[in-house]
Design an enzyme around this catalytic site. Structure first.
Site, short mmCIF file in Angstrom:
data_model
loop_
_atom_site.label_atom_id
_atom_site.label_comp_id
_atom_site.label_asym_id
_atom_site.label_seq_id
_atom_site.Cartn_x
_atom_site.Cartn_y
_atom_site.Cartn_z
N ASP A 189 -10.11 1.78 2.49
CA ASP A 189 -10.16 0.96 3.72
C ASP A 189 -11.00 1.64 4.81
OD1 ASP A 189 -8.65 -1.17 2.80
OD2 ASP A 189 -6.75 -0.24 3.39
N LYS A 228 0.81 -1.23 0.00
CA LYS A 228 0.00 0.00 0.00
C LYS A 228 0.84 1.27 0.00
CE LYS A 228 -3.90 -2.29 2.19
NZ LYS A 228 -4.90 -2.31 3.26
#
Ligand code: ATR
Length: 281
Positions: free
Chosen positions: A105, A68
């Site tokens: 997220d 990420k």
């Protein structure tokens, strides 16, 4: 028939990823013609794999552990929520080949907590365990829900304090070590440590949970994690894992790519039904 638009999730390891199944269910539900694959990509191969994906006509990528931060660096443009979390889990290939980076997220967690689990976050006391990338991605969205307090506790307290300082302008946030966690009771305890991945438990004192509290593990598995078993032993009203968040972050990525928001509840219900042990209360 036209060739499907190509999407993928990159991660390492990636073997047990549920994302291809989730996106296939979304595609079926919305009538979109897409193909979504999982690809094992170690960090060192990330840039080359992204270039190859883009040059071969791929439309969008999800990036998971440990990629990420690399995806954040690779993005040509980044959304505000990606900038704030300094991590990207969704890359969109624009027509000119440039990459837009976003992070879904946080919104995935908030939607699971508020929509599916019916947890009111406004005015609540939240404890966040862990101060790594997973925590960084959800602190901003949690504070945006106006809790009474958010406490970050971490094995290495300095990292929690640093995160606390970074996000203090967004809401009431404090940081401490696990053994300083004796002053408050919490309505919601979120485990964002990597401990569950090794079937370990952060050293948590007893008596942390307020009546009706929920324990939420960002990790998910076919068996309850050590943290969720702890929650059950501590009489949490609910102990839930991150499968709902996984589906919700995927739905937001699908919306970014396809402009359509799939229905998530039937997908969550199906994935839960498929799990060997159905232990969520
Ligand atoms: P990620 O980016 O996926 O969050 P990370 O940056 O390695 O991964 O962070 C992992 C988090 O889990 C950290 O907060 C780590 O604590 P430290 O900062 O002290 O390393 C925490 N963690 C990992 N294993 C743990 C364990 N067994 N008990 C408690 N905390 C643990």
């Amino acid at each position: 028939m036209q060739k499907p638009d190509r999407y993928a999730v990159f991660g390492h390891p990636i073997g047990h990823s549920k994302s291809p199944r989730i996106h296939a269910l979304f595609a079926e539900q919305t009538g979109h013609n897409i193909h979504y694959a999982a690809q094992d990509v170690p960090g060192i191969q990330f840039d080359a794999a992204v270039s190859e994906f883009v040059s071969s006509g791929g439309k969008g990528l999800n990036c998971t552990v440990p990629l990420k931060q690399l995806a954040f660096q690779r993005a040509d443009r980044r959304s505000e929520r990606a900038e704030r979390s300094r991590a990207v889990n969704t890359l969109t290939v624009r027509d000119d080949g440039m990459l837009d980076g976003d992070n879904t997220d946080g919104i995935g967690l908030i939607r699971d907590l508020t929509t599916h689990l019916g947890i009111g976050l406004r005015g609540s006391s939240i404890l966040l365990l862990g101060a790594g990338g997973a925590s960084r991605g959800i602190i901003g969205p949690l504070l945006a829900e106006c809790p009474a307090r958010l406490v970050i506790a971490n094995r290495t307290p300095e990292k929690a304090i640093q995160l606390g300082n970074e996000f203090s302008r967004f809401g009431p946030i404090n940081a401490c070590s696990f053994n300083e966690l004796t002053r408050h009771r919490f309505d919601l305890v979120i485990n964002a440590t990597a401990a569950s991945l090794h079937n370990q438990l952060p050293p948590l004192p007893d008596g942390l949970l307020a009546p009706g509290a929920c324990c939420y593990d960002l990790a998910y598995a076919n068996e309850p994690t050590a943290f969720l078993l702890w929650g059950q032993r501590q009489n949490a009203a609910r102990s839930v894992d991150g499968i709902g968040m996984l589906v919700e972050q995927a739905a937001e990525a699908f919306f970014i790519w396809r402009g359509v928001r799939p229905e998530t509840r039937p997908v969550i219900e199906l994935l839960n039904a498929e799990r060997r042990c159905k232990w969520q209360s």
